[in-house]
Motif scaffolding. Structure first.
Motif, mmCIF file in Angstrom:
data_model
loop_
_atom_site.group_PDB
_atom_site.id
_atom_site.type_symbol
_atom_site.label_atom_id
_atom_site.label_comp_id
_atom_site.label_asym_id
_atom_site.label_seq_id
_atom_site.Cartn_x
_atom_site.Cartn_y
_atom_site.Cartn_z
ATOM 1 N N ASP A 64 2.590 -8.554 -2.049
ATOM 2 C CA ASP A 64 4.044 -8.550 -2.193
ATOM 3 C C ASP A 64 4.480 -7.412 -3.104
ATOM 4 N N THR A 65 3.722 -7.188 -4.177
ATOM 5 C CA THR A 65 4.018 -6.084 -5.091
ATOM 6 C C THR A 65 3.846 -4.743 -4.394
ATOM 7 N N ILE A 66 2.764 -4.612 -3.630
ATOM 8 C CA ILE A 66 2.499 -3.370 -2.917
ATOM 9 C C ILE A 66 3.648 -3.020 -1.985
ATOM 10 N N PHE A 67 4.066 -3.980 -1.169
ATOM 11 C CA PHE A 67 5.092 -3.674 -0.169
ATOM 12 C C PHE A 67 6.476 -3.543 -0.791
ATOM 13 N N TYR A 68 6.738 -4.278 -1.856
ATOM 14 C CA TYR A 68 8.015 -4.080 -2.536
ATOM 15 C C TYR A 68 8.084 -2.663 -3.087
ATOM 16 N N THR A 69 6.989 -2.219 -3.708
ATOM 17 C CA THR A 69 6.933 -0.858 -4.244
ATOM 18 C C THR A 69 7.067 0.171 -3.141
ATOM 19 N N LEU A 70 6.381 -0.064 -2.019
ATOM 20 C CA LEU A 70 6.430 0.879 -0.901
ATOM 21 C C LEU A 70 7.840 0.975 -0.327
ATOM 22 N N LEU A 71 8.467 -0.158 -0.043
ATOM 23 C CA LEU A 71 9.807 -0.148 0.557
ATOM 24 C C LEU A 71 10.849 0.400 -0.409
ATOM 25 N N ILE A 107 0.008 4.486 4.393
ATOM 26 C CA ILE A 107 -0.189 3.585 3.258
ATOM 27 C C ILE A 107 -0.371 2.157 3.751
ATOM 28 N N ILE A 108 0.456 1.746 4.727
ATOM 29 C CA ILE A 108 0.327 0.395 5.275
ATOM 30 C C ILE A 108 -1.046 0.205 5.912
ATOM 31 N N LYS A 109 -1.469 1.190 6.689
ATOM 32 C CA LYS A 109 -2.780 1.110 7.327
ATOM 33 C C LYS A 109 -3.880 1.008 6.282
ATOM 34 N N LEU A 110 -3.715 1.716 5.169
ATOM 35 C CA LEU A 110 -4.691 1.663 4.083
ATOM 36 C C LEU A 110 -4.747 0.264 3.479
#
Length: 256
Positions: free
Chosen positions: A4-11, A142-145
């Motif tokens: 959740d942290t990863i995708f919040y940061t990414l978006l 990044i998502i694929k990673l």
């Protein structure tokens, strides 16, 4: 790894990736503000909300949910939260709920009551491990990673770093920092030195994130060095810090 942290940061840092996942123009991200908004009736927040700027009245609101483990109630919860938001804020806009599953096997399927929303594409489902060509997109890379097995992730990380280096020099530092954050999350069991050696990283030592983490680690190490007998002046020289910074760190640690 906190997805959740990863995708919040990414978006938050690279909102164009949402529109790439929706197979739309990444430039649409310029029309939006990404945030999380409280739903009063549930006393909780929507983690992923793309709200169009006022000058783009024709654009829909996007509600984004990322899920990396099986959850039989996800669709029920997401649609409930969506309609409560619409009731609370009463926006004069269309909307779409986007669900990003790590893989197809953990998706329980949309309940019969909401399958009409799927048919009308008001619910849009993406399986992240099924993304095919991510070679030209940093966001999709990044998502694929993130979803890749560790054995494949090392090579993907190297390719992603090379892609960043080939990009616009004006943005490469910020993008490198974003990739670095993802790598730290993905390979949380590795030391920074191991990551540098494994991925051939040198530039990330100049990023703000690296400097923040480096300073945090240095300040946590100071009390141990004091116990070993080093003076404040010696510690300041070792870490190339101002003496007052070292003193403040000691004061902060002693007050805990």
């Amino acid at each position: 790894m906190k997805t959740d942290t990863i995708f919040y940061t990414l978006l938050q840092n690279l909102p164009s990736v949402l529109f790439e996942l929706l197979e739309q123009s990444p430039t649409l991200a310029l029309h939006y503000e990404f945030s999380s908004v409280e739903i009063k009736e549930l006393a909780r927040r929507l983690d992923g909300l793309f709200l169009p700027k006022p000058e783009y009245p024709q654009d829909p609101i996007y509600f984004v949910e990322v899920q990396f483990q099986k959850d039989d109630n996800l669709y029920w919860r997401l649609i409930t939260e969506t309609f409560l938001y619409l009731n609370q804020y009463k926006p004069e806009r269309s909307w779409q709920a986007v669900v990003l599953w790590a893989n197809r096997s953990i998706d329980p399927g949309i309940p019969l009551a909401y399958q009409g929303l799927l048919a009308s594409k008001q619910i849009y489902v993406v399986y992240l491990d099924e993304l095919v060509d991510t070679s030209s997109s940093i966001g999709l890379g990044i998502i694929k990673l993130v979803v890749a097995p560790e054995g494949e992730a090392i090579q993907q990380a190297k390719s992603l770093i090379n892609l960043v280096k080939k990009g616009d020099a004006a943005n490469s530092r910020d993008l490198l920092e974003l990739v670095e954050r993802m790598l730290v999350y993905k390979f949380s069991s590795y030391s920074r030195q191991e990551l540098e050696a494994m991925l051939g990283l040198t530039e990330w030592q100049q990023t703000r994130f690296y400097q923040e983490v480096k300073e945090e680690m240095e300040l946590k190490t100071i009390p141990r060095l004091l116990k070993e007998g080093l003076t404040v002046e010696q510690i300041a020289r070792v870490f190339e810090l101002d003496i007052e910074v070292v003193k403040q760190a000691i004061k902060k640690q002693s007050s805990k």
